[in-house]
Design a protein around this motif. Structure first.
Motif, PDB file in Angstrom:
ATOM      1  N   UNK A   1       0.818  -1.208   0.000  1.00 45.36           N
ATOM      2  CA  UNK A   1       0.000   0.000   0.000  1.00 45.36           C
ATOM      3  C   UNK A   1       0.861   1.271   0.000  1.00 45.36           C
ATOM      4  N   UNK A   2       2.180   1.120  -0.125  1.00 41.98           N
ATOM      5  CA  UNK A   2       3.082   2.267  -0.052  1.00 41.98           C
ATOM      6  C   UNK A   2       2.945   3.150  -1.288  1.00 41.98           C
TER       7      UNK A   2
ATOM      8  N   UNK B   1       6.274  12.159  10.008  1.00 40.23           N
ATOM      9  CA  UNK B   1       4.923  11.817   9.568  1.00 40.23           C
ATOM     10  C   UNK B   1       4.972  10.858   8.378  1.00 40.23           C
ATOM     11  N   UNK B   2       5.936  11.116   7.462  1.00 43.54           N
ATOM     12  CA  UNK B   2       6.098  10.219   6.314  1.00 43.54           C
ATOM     13  C   UNK B   2       6.484   8.818   6.768  1.00 43.54           C
ATOM     14  N   UNK B   3       7.397   8.746   7.741  1.00 43.75           N
ATOM     15  CA  UNK B   3       7.817   7.439   8.258  1.00 43.75           C
ATOM     16  C   UNK B   3       6.651   6.720   8.921  1.00 43.75           C
ATOM     17  N   UNK B   4       5.867   7.482   9.690  1.00 47.41           N
ATOM     18  CA  UNK B   4       4.706   6.872  10.335  1.00 47.41           C
ATOM     19  C   UNK B   4       3.689   6.397   9.302  1.00 47.41           C
ATOM     20  N   UNK B   5       3.521   7.206   8.247  1.00 45.78           N
ATOM     21  CA  UNK B   5       2.610   6.786   7.185  1.00 45.78           C
ATOM     22  C   UNK B   5       3.132   5.535   6.499  1.00 45.78           C
ATOM     23  N   UNK B   6       4.452   5.475   6.322  1.00 45.65           N
ATOM     24  CA  UNK B   6       5.069   4.284   5.733  1.00 45.65           C
ATOM     25  C   UNK B   6       4.833   3.054   6.612  1.00 45.65           C
ATOM     26  N   UNK B   7       4.935   3.263   7.927  1.00 46.82           N
ATOM     27  CA  UNK B   7       4.683   2.156   8.853  1.00 46.82           C
ATOM     28  C   UNK B   7       3.237   1.690   8.738  1.00 46.82           C
ATOM     29  N   UNK B   8       2.320   2.656   8.650  1.00 44.03           N
ATOM     30  CA  UNK B   8       0.905   2.284   8.511  1.00 44.03           C
ATOM     31  C   UNK B   8       0.665   1.534   7.207  1.00 44.03           C
ATOM     32  N   UNK B   9       1.343   1.977   6.142  1.00 46.07           N
ATOM     33  CA  UNK B   9       1.193   1.288   4.863  1.00 46.07           C
ATOM     34  C   UNK B   9       1.704  -0.146   4.948  1.00 46.07           C
ATOM     35  N   UNK B  10       2.845  -0.325   5.624  1.00 46.61           N
ATOM     36  CA  UNK B  10       3.391  -1.676   5.786  1.00 46.61           C
ATOM     37  C   UNK B  10       2.450  -2.524   6.639  1.00 46.61           C
ATOM     38  N   UNK B  11       1.892  -1.906   7.697  1.00 43.12           N
ATOM     39  CA  UNK B  11       0.946  -2.639   8.544  1.00 43.12           C
ATOM     40  C   UNK B  11      -0.277  -3.069   7.740  1.00 43.12           C
TER      41      UNK B  11
END
Length: 241
Positions: free
Chosen positions: A96-97, A166-176
């Motif tokens: 989803x990234x 925020x980008x890193x957190x969004x990336x984490x959410x995408x990976x999740x």
């Protein structure tokens, strides 16, 4: 393929290929329901008729791209054939990234953070134009704009780093989200596998039961054959001798 050229005029050499998606279509026969007339009640009468598609050569990009699954398979095959020997790994399937440019990424993390210090003199209106009799100074609105710009400029790197976080957190959410999707797929496949194993077990039990019944039937037939009148007479004649 119209042409294929390797470009070495940039930092990373790359290849450009121009392909015309020509596809040869075979001759096909298809059936269609067509109206052949009307009945006495005025309703249309339909009949099934065959139509022949002559085939030939046509343009069809779908034959090469084939939708999402074919593109995924193409990326997987490329990673196995080309990327693997250079130590490159295939990206996560169904990820989803979203893409972020390298320039934007390094631009965020390389800017230094400055501390803002506003001196009392900075609050005073600055001289804009000096005259012989009168001078022109900043208005209150101009002072506010100048101070605001100074604060924003000083804290811009900090804001950029916050955006990076925020980008890193969004990336984490995408990976999740990707992992959740993969887990869902795994659960579905596990259920299908369990059902297939259960069906296979039932089939094996049925086959084994059928084999046992065949053995029993074989024993019954064998026993009947031994006890048949012809065998008994044959045994009697043999005994009389």
């Amino acid at each position: 393929m119209v042409s294929c050229t390797v470009h070495n005029d940039e930092t990373t050499p790359h290849l450009a290929a121009y392909v015309v998606p020509l596809v040869e279509r075979p001759v096909k026969t298809r059936k269609r329901s067509v109206i052949v007339g009307k009945g006495e009640d005025g309703k249309p009468i339909r009949a099934i008729k065959e139509f022949t598609d002559p085939g030939g050569v046509s343009l069809c990009a779908k034959e090469f791209l084939g939708g999402r699954q074919k593109l995924r398979d193409m990326q997987t095959d490329f990673a196995e054939t080309v990327g693997k020997k250079y130590g490159l790994e295939r990206g996560i399937e169904h990820s989803m990234a979203k893409h972020q440019s390298i320039r934007a990424f390094y631009g965020l993390i390389q800017r230094p953070v400055q501390n803002v210090t506003i001196k009392p003199s900075a609050i005073q209106p600055q001289l804009l134009k000096k005259g012989l009799l009168t001078s022109e100074f900043e208005s209150d609105e101009m002072v506010a704009i100048r101070l605001t710009n100074a604060v924003q400029s000083a804290y811009a790197p900090a804001v950029a780093k916050a955006k990076l976080l925020e980008t890193s957190q969004r990336r984490i959410r995408q990976i999740e989200n990707t992992v959740k999707y993969a887990d869902t797929r795994i659960d579905s496949l596990a259920k299908d596998l369990a059902k297939a194993r259960l069906d296979a077990g039932q089939i094996a039990m049925t086959v084994a039961k059928g084999g046992d019944e065949l053995l029993k039937l074989h024993e019954i037939l064998k026993e009947k054959l031994i006890r048949s009148p012809e065998n008994e007479r044959s045994n009697d004649r043999g005994f009389s001798r």
